[in-house]
Write an enzyme that holds these catalytic residues in place. Sequence first.
Site: not given
Ligand code: AMP
Ligand code: ZN
Length: 689
Positions: A31, A33, A110, A114, A133, A170, A222, A285, A309, A406, A421
């Site tokens: 780091d 350098e 995939e 989140d 988005r 993401e 992705y 996919k 999910k 207190c 408080c």
């Molecule tokens: P949702 O928000 O529940 O409609 O899910 C769709 C969102 O999942 C997309 O807009 C992406 O932001 C997110 N996402 C996360 N990982 C992936 C992935 N591997 N492929 C596609 N979408 C993804």
């Molecule tokens: Zn207190």
Amino acid sequence: MSPKEQIQSLRDELREHNYNYYVKDHPTISDFEFDKKLEQLKTLEAAHPEFYDATSPSVRVGGEVTKNFRTVKHINRMYSLDNSYSTEDLKDWETRIKKIVDGDISYVCELKYDGASISLHYENGTFVQAVTRGDGNQGDEVTANVRTIKSVPLQLKGADVPTKFEIRGEIVLPWEGFYKMNEEREAQGLDVYRNPRNTASGSLKLQDSAEVAKRPLDCLLYSLAGEHLPVKTQSDSLEFARKWGFKVPKESKLVNSIEEVFEFINYWDVARRELPYETDGVVVKVNSLRQQEELGFTAKSPKWAMAYKFAAEQVTTRLEEITYQVGRTGSITPVANLKPVEISGTTVRRASLHNADQIEKLDIRVGDEVYVEKGGEIIPKIVAVDVSKRPENSVPTVYATHCPECHTALVRNEGDAKHYCPNEMACPPQVKGRIQHFISRKAMDIDGIGSETVDQLVEAGLIHNYADLYDLTVEQVLPLERMAQKSAENMINGIAASKQVPFERVLFGLGIRYVGETVAKKLAKHYKNIEALFKMPAEPEKENLDLFADVSSAVEKKTEELTAVPEIGERIAESVVAFITDPHQLDMVKRLQSSGVQLALSEEQLEGQTDKLVGKSFVISGVFEMSRNDLKKLIEDNGGKVSSSLSSKTDYLVRGENMGPSKLEKAEKLGITMISESAFLEMVEGSNR
Ligand code: AMP
Ligand code: ZN
């Protein structure tokens, strides 16, 4: 080598190191350098602004400020995904798509990261734009902020990079960075961030890109979009993107049947706990882009993809007791004390109940069986009560009326979710917390005192507030447990040395609610000393019979004055006014003053600062003789404000070489005064210097 070649070679080298470090996770230099080379590059670039390049590794530190994010229409709509929660759902989906497409179907599995979705645009191998988005049709342009994320390549590699395309992914905040940010917030007495996802998407909307640069964000990609792409399948897309320099997680897998999809899901439902970032599912996919095209879209989402999910793990246990925690600023947090229970591999004993409303909403009572969940949040939460199991003698929860530490009656201000408080001066956790904050690294940074020492000093009655620190003597602290002559001396010397700490850090150390490090800096710079900051305007005369006289109270006037300071909002202003109208606080600040603590900017800090440009807003555009940063600093040092985009509020456009035609047009349309670099210098240096 000419400066141009030198700059070029440093940029190439640093780009490669960035890639190795942030994308491949495999650095090849230290780091130290790296920083040295980056400094070298920055110096050269400052000396040769004519070679400015928006893709230089030096732009990663940010600096551009965006006041209002521009709305951009997506070229290719950003769809959301259909959700499924069971293998049956997925089987149904397979049945549906098999009716539409012929032949075998293979799938890419995939992980579903989140974070915040993002679309990155590249032209001729160069990063040009990033858009959120939004509603799927249009999003906000957050290019300046995304540029600071180190794993986003600003320049791609490979001969087969399409001239123009879009890549989606993401923006995530990995757990480690998330925890670190929260530690710092805790140290400052601020509420911690709830989960990495909101923190990531919030980061994209920060106005100051230099702040974004400090956050350890990551960008996982992705999917590709655009015309004439050299790919026929989703797995190709991932492969190519990886080759061009993008960070594409390696966990994705190409499979040939829905059963293999289930295997992938089952595996990652557990293994994801080891990943450095949060995931909330799997995205399946259809691999072939030809089949994807055949399948098409519903109004909302592609038919060729399905999200699965993960179920947040949920368990039930018994609520044994509700206790109340008092924070440094006096805020009260109710805590559910649970019968210990195992969730996602950890034993959970406590869960936050947040505030009185939450307790009321859940109608949660001691003795209840409760559902506890640990999802993307750090602290487990109670999602519901199993009322069917409620004991007969159960009584509704009555929220605490007095501070558990207190015994002062709690208050709740209108609009606040939490109780407080109000006994700031004597409530032990508040007293200790304030002193701990005062001595912390980013405030007074006093060597030789740890937080246990503060506890000891308070408990021994030696100090009651931070001002008392400066009256301590070696003789007084020596009798404390584990205190030797040497450590006692260190401590007293450390306290004395803190009298040199600059004003803005002292101001931060005072622990005024909502006045964090940055706000403290802004206030210090604006007011220059504590007298000016603390001075209250005169109260209006009571007997004033003139209907049109300004009768707003001193408090109102001061609040107004504070909100006029750049980046100070109402909430901060009100909190500052509450502080400076509190005699106890004033008294302590006075004591700091007589102890010789810095309560004004130093000569050195004041050097070159004037009020010449107060109230004036500037936009700078183009290439200048001096570096853009120096130019910005000059404006700010003279009290002016720099913003990144033109609006009707802009007073001056400082115009450099090679300014873009669209900016020029906009400035003309808005009738903004355009001045050259030399005219600007005249303005700040001309009159009284
Ligand atoms: P949702 O928000 O529940 O409609 O899910 C769709 C969102 O999942 C997309 O807009 C992406 O932001 C997110 N996402 C996360 N990982 C992936 C992935 N591997 N492929 C596609 N979408 C993804
Ligand atoms: Zn207190």
